[in-house]
Design a protein around this motif. Structure first.
Motif, PDB file in Angstrom:
ATOM      1  N   LEU A 143     -10.726   6.136  -1.003  1.00 31.56           N
ATOM      2  CA  LEU A 143     -10.205   7.463  -0.839  1.00 31.56           C
ATOM      3  C   LEU A 143     -11.234   8.430  -0.176  1.00 31.56           C
ATOM      4  O   LEU A 143     -11.193   9.270   0.657  1.00 31.56           O
ATOM      5  N   PHE A 144     -12.435   8.536  -1.001  1.00 30.62           N
ATOM      6  CA  PHE A 144     -13.634   9.289  -0.573  1.00 30.62           C
ATOM      7  C   PHE A 144     -13.855   8.808   0.756  1.00 30.62           C
ATOM      8  O   PHE A 144     -13.941   9.711   1.500  1.00 30.62           O
ATOM      9  N   HIS A 145     -14.163   7.838   1.242  1.00 35.24           N
ATOM     10  CA  HIS A 145     -14.348   7.241   2.733  1.00 35.24           C
ATOM     11  C   HIS A 145     -13.271   7.658   3.449  1.00 35.24           C
ATOM     12  O   HIS A 145     -13.878   8.198   4.728  1.00 35.24           O
ATOM     13  N   ASN A 146     -11.928   7.551   3.062  1.00 33.02           N
ATOM     14  CA  ASN A 146     -11.153   7.953   4.216  1.00 33.02           C
ATOM     15  C   ASN A 146     -11.268   9.408   4.465  1.00 33.02           C
ATOM     16  O   ASN A 146     -10.810   9.915   5.602  1.00 33.02           O
ATOM     17  N   LEU A 147     -11.296  10.100   3.505  1.00 38.66           N
ATOM     18  CA  LEU A 147     -11.582  11.755   3.469  1.00 38.66           C
ATOM     19  C   LEU A 147     -12.636  11.989   4.433  1.00 38.66           C
ATOM     20  O   LEU A 147     -11.980  13.133   5.220  1.00 38.66           O
ATOM     21  N   ILE A 148     -13.684  11.251   4.199  1.00 41.00           N
ATOM     22  CA  ILE A 148     -14.681  11.645   5.159  1.00 41.00           C
ATOM     23  C   ILE A 148     -14.721  11.464   6.555  1.00 41.00           C
ATOM     24  O   ILE A 148     -14.651  12.134   7.700  1.00 41.00           O
ATOM     25  N   GLN A 149     -13.676  10.144   6.616  1.00 42.09           N
ATOM     26  CA  GLN A 149     -13.491   9.707   8.133  1.00 42.09           C
ATOM     27  C   GLN A 149     -12.235  10.511   8.663  1.00 42.09           C
ATOM     28  O   GLN A 149     -11.880  10.319   9.971  1.00 42.09           O
ATOM     29  N   GLY A 150     -11.490  11.180   7.954  1.00 43.19           N
ATOM     30  CA  GLY A 150     -10.329  11.968   8.502  1.00 43.19           C
ATOM     31  C   GLY A 150      -9.242  11.139   8.698  1.00 43.19           C
ATOM     32  O   GLY A 150      -8.234  11.403   9.569  1.00 43.19           O
ATOM     33  N   ASP A 151      -9.257   9.985   7.747  1.00 43.16           N
ATOM     34  CA  ASP A 151      -7.833   9.158   7.814  1.00 43.16           C
ATOM     35  C   ASP A 151      -6.988   9.676   6.698  1.00 43.16           C
ATOM     36  O   ASP A 151      -6.642   9.293   5.822  1.00 43.16           O
ATOM     37  N   GLY A 152      -5.950  10.605   7.623  1.00 37.70           N
ATOM     38  CA  GLY A 152      -5.213  11.394   6.445  1.00 37.70           C
ATOM     39  C   GLY A 152      -4.106  10.320   5.907  1.00 37.70           C
ATOM     40  O   GLY A 152      -3.474  10.683   4.846  1.00 37.70           O
ATOM     41  N   ASP A 153      -3.668   9.361   6.920  1.00 36.98           N
ATOM     42  CA  ASP A 153      -2.299   8.606   6.375  1.00 36.98           C
ATOM     43  C   ASP A 153      -2.848   7.865   5.084  1.00 36.98           C
ATOM     44  O   ASP A 153      -2.173   7.501   4.244  1.00 36.98           O
ATOM     45  N   SER A 154      -3.990   7.062   5.192  1.00 37.42           N
ATOM     46  CA  SER A 154      -4.459   6.375   4.273  1.00 37.42           C
ATOM     47  C   SER A 154      -4.573   7.272   2.966  1.00 37.42           C
ATOM     48  O   SER A 154      -4.366   6.801   1.678  1.00 37.42           O
ATOM     49  N   ALA A 155      -5.269   8.339   2.889  1.00 35.30           N
ATOM     50  CA  ALA A 155      -5.491   9.229   1.947  1.00 35.30           C
ATOM     51  C   ALA A 155      -4.225   9.638   1.256  1.00 35.30           C
ATOM     52  O   ALA A 155      -4.019   9.828   0.109  1.00 35.30           O
ATOM     53  N   ALA A 156      -2.939  10.150   2.077  1.00 35.50           N
ATOM     54  CA  ALA A 156      -1.750  10.462   1.758  1.00 35.50           C
ATOM     55  C   ALA A 156      -1.113   9.151   0.639  1.00 35.50           C
ATOM     56  O   ALA A 156      -0.362   9.476  -0.060  1.00 35.50           O
ATOM     57  N   LYS A 157      -1.321   7.901   1.199  1.00 35.65           N
ATOM     58  CA  LYS A 157      -0.576   6.989   0.558  1.00 35.65           C
ATOM     59  C   LYS A 157      -1.266   6.776  -0.760  1.00 35.65           C
ATOM     60  O   LYS A 157      -0.787   6.378  -1.744  1.00 35.65           O
ATOM     61  N   HIS A 158      -2.915   7.014  -0.825  1.00 38.53           N
ATOM     62  CA  HIS A 158      -3.515   6.915  -2.244  1.00 38.53           C
ATOM     63  C   HIS A 158      -2.852   8.182  -3.095  1.00 38.53           C
ATOM     64  O   HIS A 158      -2.603   7.767  -4.195  1.00 38.53           O
ATOM     65  N   ARG A 159      -2.785   9.274  -2.568  1.00 37.47           N
ATOM     66  CA  ARG A 159      -2.241  10.185  -3.380  1.00 37.47           C
ATOM     67  C   ARG A 159      -1.020   9.985  -3.761  1.00 37.47           C
ATOM     68  O   ARG A 159      -0.659  10.214  -4.997  1.00 37.47           O
ATOM     69  N   GLU A 160       0.113   9.641  -2.969  1.00 40.42           N
ATOM     70  CA  GLU A 160       1.456   9.153  -3.443  1.00 40.42           C
ATOM     71  C   GLU A 160       1.303   8.188  -4.663  1.00 40.42           C
ATOM     72  O   GLU A 160       2.227   8.292  -5.507  1.00 40.42           O
ATOM     73  N   PHE A 161       0.564   7.039  -4.538  1.00 39.26           N
ATOM     74  CA  PHE A 161       0.574   6.364  -5.585  1.00 39.26           C
ATOM     75  C   PHE A 161       0.069   6.605  -6.793  1.00 39.26           C
ATOM     76  O   PHE A 161       0.557   6.425  -7.910  1.00 39.26           O
ATOM     77  N   TYR A 162      -1.035   7.374  -6.785  1.00 45.66           N
ATOM     78  CA  TYR A 162      -1.859   7.589  -7.901  1.00 45.66           C
ATOM     79  C   TYR A 162      -1.183   8.956  -8.723  1.00 45.66           C
ATOM     80  O   TYR A 162      -1.309   9.089  -9.797  1.00 45.66           O
ATOM     81  N   ASP A 163      -0.523   9.828  -7.801  1.00 40.55           N
ATOM     82  CA  ASP A 163       0.335  11.041  -8.569  1.00 40.55           C
ATOM     83  C   ASP A 163       1.437  10.345  -9.265  1.00 40.55           C
ATOM     84  O   ASP A 163       1.751  11.086 -10.350  1.00 40.55           O
ATOM     85  N   GLU A 164       1.937   9.268  -8.988  1.00 35.38           N
ATOM     86  CA  GLU A 164       3.007   8.366  -9.892  1.00 35.38           C
ATOM     87  C   GLU A 164       2.368   7.646 -11.060  1.00 35.38           C
ATOM     88  O   GLU A 164       2.660   7.805 -12.257  1.00 35.38           O
ATOM     89  N   PHE A 165       1.407   6.856 -10.643  1.00 32.29           N
ATOM     90  CA  PHE A 165       0.811   6.246 -11.448  1.00 32.29           C
ATOM     91  C   PHE A 165       0.053   6.822 -12.658  1.00 32.29           C
ATOM     92  O   PHE A 165      -0.192   6.231 -13.898  1.00 32.29           O
TER      93      PHE A 165
END
Length: 423
Positions: free
Chosen positions: A275-297
């Motif tokens: 997630l940290f690397h995706n945020l730096i690289q601007g990969d919003g889709d991957s970051a959004a999937k991470h947030r969606e999963f962990y907001d639930e988990f």
């Protein structure tokens, strides 16, 4: 005292979280020239990780607004049709013509009461809705239930299931995911023994510990590695003030979460590093999937101490159900009495929480049920969550479940008429 220390820690971190969120917004503001640099994106990413790692996650929303069913797009609205102290029965109402809705089987989806909220089954509900009229048990966080509501144990859980099933008058298929396979199986066994005409049309048990002696997993070994007194002394604590359930004894969600994280700690660390690397690289889709999963988990609920301890003892330590020794308010739970309710069991080949054979054991216990009313499916390539969520569930498991339910759609009404004639 443990819960009070946790709340004190949460309160102490609140100013730091607020500051981290404020600075994160500053670093991400497009009007800030630094937001377009590696340093700016790195600072924003670090601050988001801090805030997310120290936050208490609240109950997620269902976020199911529409469904495409029978060639029509219909709005969906979750409505509580029955409210009890520890559970709400929620109906996902689809705005479809009544004639169309009546063709779809009613399904009571019994969600796990094992730490996570019922929204963990969001994907399951979404995949069921096109072809089923769906109801879900939405269990309530024990810290919000006043002590005046009384205790809640495994026997009370079974009482709830029986009451819900009776409310459908026999016109429902029941599907239990993971932990509730035991109370649902017990509830149907008791209803059959009592010749209750309101038994469900069929029963589907998915990835649950009917017989935890088979293919024991790390979860099973943890539950049997210590005496019950250890759990009572070390993981049970009181809900602190000012929660409505203050002074209620619970197994707190934050301890359950630490267990979830500890089982696959390396994977969770890797996910947050990504997630940290995706945020730096601007990969919003991957970051959004991470947030969606962990907001639930990471959203967890407290469990009533009586329920937690009785489940540990009955299901994992003493294996009372498969040994024929389980009782409900003094009445023997006898699965051999099941003769009218078709049963399907589903397991995942890579399940590291409920081992292979633990759920299928229900079929062996139903000695009074003919083979023509039994079915089992072992899904290749899926772990525990894949049994009830994801593409494999949607494309390979659900079609078999749907076919099983529709094959027995007339089972309940026919048997009910037979019983009425006998009476």
């Amino acid at each position: 005292m443990l819960y009070h220390l946790y709340e004190l820690n949460q309160a102490a971190l609140h100013p730091a979280r607020a500051a981290a969120e404020a600075y994160r917004m500053m670093w991400r503001n497009p009007l800030n020239p630094a937001s377009h640099t590696v340093v700016g994106r790195g600072a924003a990413a670090a601050l988001e990780l801090f805030e997310r790692s120290t936050r208490r996650y609240r109950k997620p929303e269902w976020d199911i607004d529409t469904v495409t069913a029978h060639g029509m797009t219909a709005a969906v609205k979750p409505v509580t049709v029955l409210a009890k102290p520890f559970c709400n029965l929620v109906h996902f109402q689809r705005e479809l013509p009544n004639a169309v809705q009546k063709k779809d089987p009613k399904v009571l989806l019994v969600a796990p009461m094992a730490g996570h909220f019922a929204t963990l089954l969001r994907g399951t509900v979404r995949d069921l809705l096109p072809d089923h009229d769906v109801y879900v048990t939405e269990w309530i966080d024990a810290r919000f239930v006043p002590r005046s509501a009384g205790p809640f144990d495994l026997d009370t859980y079974i009482d709830y299931i029986i009451e819900f099933l009776q409310g459908f008058g026999g016109n429902v298929h029941v599907m239990a995911v993971c932990q509730p396979t035991v109370p649902v199986f017990a509830a149907v066994s008791l209803m059959e023994a009592r010749r209750d005409p309101n038994v469900p049309r069929s029963m589907v048990l998915m990835a649950g510990p009917i017989d935890a002696r088979k293919s024991p997993t790390a979860v099973n070994k943890y539950a049997t590695g210590k005496p019950l007194s250890w759990f009572r002394q070390n993981v049970i604590t009181q809900v602190p003030w000012p929660y409505p359930g203050h002074m209620r004894l619970v197994y707190p969600g934050f301890l359950q979460l630490s267990g979830f994280m500890g089982m696959n700690l390396e994977r969770h660390v890797t996910a947050h590093r990504d997630l940290f690397h995706n945020l730096i690289q601007g990969d919003g889709d991957s970051a959004a999937k991470h947030r969606e999963f962990y907001d639930e988990f990471l959203a967890v609920m407290d469990l009533s101490a009586e329920y937690y301890l009785q489940t540990i003892e009955t299901v994992f330590m003493e294996h009372k159900l498969p040994k024929g020794e389980m009782h409900h308010h003094g009445e023997l739970v006898d699965p051999s009495k099941i003769k009218r309710v078709p049963l399907m069991t589903v397991e995942g080949y890579k399940d590291d929480i409920t081992g292979i054979g633990q759920t299928e054991a229900a079929l062996e216990l139903c000695t009074g049920l003919p083979d023509s009313m039994k079915a089992h499916h072992l899904q290749e390539g899926v772990g525990h969550y894949g049994v009830f969520n994801g593409s494999r569930f949607r494309n390979e498991i659900l079609p078999k479940v749907r076919k099983f339910m529709r094959a027995h759609q007339g089972q309940g009404s026919l048997l009910k008429r037979v019983l009425q004639r006998v009476a």
